[in-house]
Design an enzyme around this catalytic site. Structure first.
Site, mmCIF file in Angstrom:
data_model
loop_
_atom_site.group_PDB
_atom_site.id
_atom_site.type_symbol
_atom_site.label_atom_id
_atom_site.label_comp_id
_atom_site.label_asym_id
_atom_site.label_seq_id
_atom_site.Cartn_x
_atom_site.Cartn_y
_atom_site.Cartn_z
ATOM 1 N N GLU A 144 100.921 -40.766 94.284
ATOM 2 C CA GLU A 144 101.646 -41.700 95.279
ATOM 3 C C GLU A 144 100.571 -42.074 96.586
ATOM 4 O O GLU A 144 100.863 -43.236 97.120
ATOM 5 C CB GLU A 144 102.553 -40.945 95.933
ATOM 6 C CG GLU A 144 102.374 -39.546 96.554
ATOM 7 C CD GLU A 144 103.497 -38.921 97.547
ATOM 8 O OE1 GLU A 144 104.772 -39.438 97.333
ATOM 9 O OE2 GLU A 144 103.214 -37.694 97.850
ATOM 10 N N ARG B 22 105.504 -52.304 76.472
ATOM 11 C CA ARG B 22 105.639 -52.507 77.746
ATOM 12 C C ARG B 22 104.310 -51.459 78.322
ATOM 13 O O ARG B 22 103.992 -50.493 77.736
ATOM 14 C CB ARG B 22 106.704 -52.258 78.671
ATOM 15 C CG ARG B 22 107.931 -53.157 78.468
ATOM 16 C CD ARG B 22 109.126 -52.417 79.052
ATOM 17 N NE ARG B 22 110.110 -53.528 78.932
ATOM 18 C CZ ARG B 22 111.491 -53.011 78.966
ATOM 19 N NH1 ARG B 22 111.724 -51.570 79.100
ATOM 20 N NH2 ARG B 22 112.495 -53.963 79.109
ATOM 21 N N MET C 15 103.692 -37.109 92.713
ATOM 22 C CA MET C 15 103.503 -36.740 94.088
ATOM 23 C C MET C 15 102.018 -36.328 94.008
ATOM 24 O O MET C 15 101.265 -36.244 92.977
ATOM 25 C CB MET C 15 104.408 -35.859 94.356
ATOM 26 C CG MET C 15 105.885 -35.965 94.862
ATOM 27 S SD MET C 15 106.805 -34.558 95.629
ATOM 28 C CE MET C 15 108.297 -35.628 96.212
ATOM 29 N N GLY C 16 101.326 -36.617 95.444
ATOM 30 C CA GLY C 16 100.241 -36.272 95.643
ATOM 31 C C GLY C 16 99.532 -37.260 96.667
ATOM 32 O O GLY C 16 98.941 -38.388 96.509
ATOM 33 N N ARG C 17 99.855 -36.999 98.044
ATOM 34 C CA ARG C 17 99.486 -37.511 98.956
ATOM 35 C C ARG C 17 97.864 -37.711 99.111
ATOM 36 O O ARG C 17 97.335 -38.927 99.492
ATOM 37 C CB ARG C 17 100.231 -37.039 100.425
ATOM 38 C CG ARG C 17 99.682 -37.513 101.702
ATOM 39 C CD ARG C 17 100.164 -36.858 102.938
ATOM 40 N NE ARG C 17 101.711 -37.102 102.911
ATOM 41 C CZ ARG C 17 102.348 -37.933 103.414
ATOM 42 N NH1 ARG C 17 101.723 -39.092 103.921
ATOM 43 N NH2 ARG C 17 103.408 -38.206 103.237
ATOM 44 N N ASP D 60 101.764 -29.564 95.231
ATOM 45 C CA ASP D 60 100.274 -30.171 95.120
ATOM 46 C C ASP D 60 99.108 -29.559 94.925
ATOM 47 O O ASP D 60 98.178 -30.113 94.582
ATOM 48 C CB ASP D 60 100.146 -31.118 96.308
ATOM 49 C CG ASP D 60 101.365 -32.112 96.747
ATOM 50 O OD1 ASP D 60 101.459 -32.755 95.764
ATOM 51 O OD2 ASP D 60 101.546 -32.461 97.872
ATOM 52 N N VAL E 229 112.451 -35.088 91.567
ATOM 53 C CA VAL E 229 112.577 -34.288 90.499
ATOM 54 C C VAL E 229 111.353 -33.214 90.073
ATOM 55 O O VAL E 229 111.636 -32.171 89.522
ATOM 56 C CB VAL E 229 112.537 -35.487 89.271
ATOM 57 C CG1 VAL E 229 112.692 -34.577 87.878
ATOM 58 C CG2 VAL E 229 113.822 -36.268 89.308
#
Length: 341
Positions: free
Chosen positions: A221, A162, A169-171, A127, A272
C-alpha cells in the site's frame, strides 16, 4: 505483584496467545495477579479494565484478534495523559505493565519507561517492521493469507486474460509483499523501499501476455512510483500522525490499462490479512514471547522488549526496538527481480 496487560494498534493473529501465555505462567509460577486494560492505551488512560485470570484465557489460543480490544490511542496527544495513566495505575494497584504492540504502541511504552513507569514490551505487527527482532508474530499469518489469495487469483487471471493487481498492507516496509509475492509466483512485486518504474512494470505485463499468460502484480500500500508519491485515501491523520494509505492498486490498474490496452483489475486484501486464526508458527512465537515477557517482569527488566534472534528469545531495550523501522534491503529485493516479467 499485580501486572497490567494491554494490546494496542492494529490487531493481528497471535495476540490472544501472548495474553494466555503471560497469565498461564504468571499465576501459578510467580503468584502474580493480572488486570487487562481494554482498547490499547485508552485502557490505562481511562481506567477501562476487565478481569484477566486463568479461566478468562481458556480457549483463546486459536482465536484471532484480541480479547482485550485495541485502539490507536496516543496518551501523549491527550492533555495530562501521562499523569492520568500514572494515577490510574496507582489507584488500581498495578505494579508493572506489559504492552503488546507495534511501532506506535511500543513508542509510547518507551517514553513511559523513561518517565519511570515499569513497562515490558512485546513486539506485534503483521508488517514485520520492528527493529530488534528477526520476526514479529502476525506476519506469518498475513503472508499465508496473501499467498493463498495470489494462488486463487492466478486461475481467474488466466481465464479472463487480465492483469490482476493484489494490494497488500505495508506502509513503510514491503515484507508482506515480498514474501507473499515470491511464494505466490507474482510477476512483479512493488514495495515502499524501492520506487518502481511504471514503464518497466508495463513491459513486464506485456511480456507476460506475449507468453499467453496473465500477469499478477503484488503491491504494498505504501509503494511509490519514481515520479510520484504515496496514494492516500484521505489527508486525515490518526493520533500518531499517520495518514491513511490505500488506492495504489487501483491507480496502477488504471495506468496499465491506459498504457498497454490490457484489462486490469485490483484486489485489495486490507484487513483480511489481520483476521482469522493464527498459523502454528505465529502461535508458537506469540506463546514464547508471552512466557519470556512475564519472566522479564519477574526479573525487573523494565524498558525491555522480548525479541526473536535466530531461534532464541532474548530481551532488547525498547529504545533500540523503536528507534527505526526494519525495512527490506534492496539487495534482498533484487533477488526477487530475476523472476519478474
Amino acid at each position: 505483584m499485580r501486572v497490567g496487560v494491554l494490546t494496542g494498534g492494529g490487531d493481528c493473529p497471535g495476540l490472544n496467545a501472548v495474553i494466555r501465555a503471560i497469565v498461564r505462567k504468571g499465576v501459578p509460577e510467580y503468584g502474580y495477579s493480572f488486570i487487562g486494560f481494554r482498547d490499547g492505551w485508552r485502557g490505562p488512560l481511562e481506567a477501562l479494565t476487565r478481569p484477566l485470570d486463568i479461566p478468562s484465557v481458556r480457549g483463546i489460543l486459536p482465536r484471532g484478534g484480541t480479547i482485550l480490544g485495541s485502539s490507536r490511542t496516543n496518551p501523549f496527544s491527550v492533555d495530562g495523559g501521562v499523569e492520568k495513566i500514572r494515577r490510574n495505575l496507582q489507584n488500581l494497584g498495578v505494579d508493572a505493565l506489559i504492552a503488546i504492540g507495534g511501532e506506535d504502541t511500543l513508542g509510547v511504552a518507551t517514553k513511559l519507561h523513561e518517565m519511570g513507569v515499569n513497562v515490558i514490551g512485546v513486539p506485534k505487527t503483521i508488517d514485520n517492521d520492528l527493529s530488534g527482532t528477526d520476526y514479529t508474530f502476525g506476519f506469518d499469518t498475513a503472508v499465508n493469507i496473501a499467498t493463498e489469495a495470489i494462488d486463487r487469483l492466478h486461475t481467474t487471471a488466466e481465464s479472463h486474460h487480465r492483469a490482476l493487481i493484489v494490494e497488500v498492507m505495508g506502509r513503510h516496509a514491503g515484507w508482506i509483499a515480498l514474501h507473499s509475492g515470491m511464494a505466490g509466483g507474482a510477476n512483479a512485486i512493488l514495495i515502499p523501499e524501492v520506487r518502481f518504474d511504471l514503464d518497466q512494470v508495463c513491459k513486464w505485463v506485456e511480456s507476460r501476455f506475449q507468453l499467453d499468460y496473465a500477469p499478477i502484480i503484488v503491491v504494498s500500500e505504501g509503494a511509490k512510483p519514481k515520479d510520484g508519491e504515496e496514494v492516500l485515501q484521505s489527508g486525515e491523520k490518526d493520533a500518531f500522525g499517520h495518514v491513511r494509505l490505500g488506492g495504489i492498486g487501483d491507480w496502477l490498474a488504471h495506468q496499465i490499462e491506459e498504457r498497454t490496452g490490457k484489462e486490469a483489475r485490483t484486489t485489495v486484501l486490507g484487513h483480511v490479512q489481520r483476521g482469522g486464526t493464527p498459523t502454528a508458527r505465529d502461535r508458537w512465537l506469540a506463546t514464547r514471547f508471552g512466557l519470556h515477557a512475564i519472566d522479564a517482569v519477574h526479573e525487573g527488566k523494565w524498558g525491555q522488549m522480548t525479541a526473536l534472534r535466530g531461534t532464541d528469545i532474548v530481551t532488547v531495550p525498547l529504545s533500540e526496538a523503536t528507534k527505526e523501522l526494519k525495512v527490506v534491503d534492496p539487495a534482498l529485493y533484487a533477488e526477487a527481480e530475476v523472476f519478474f516479467g
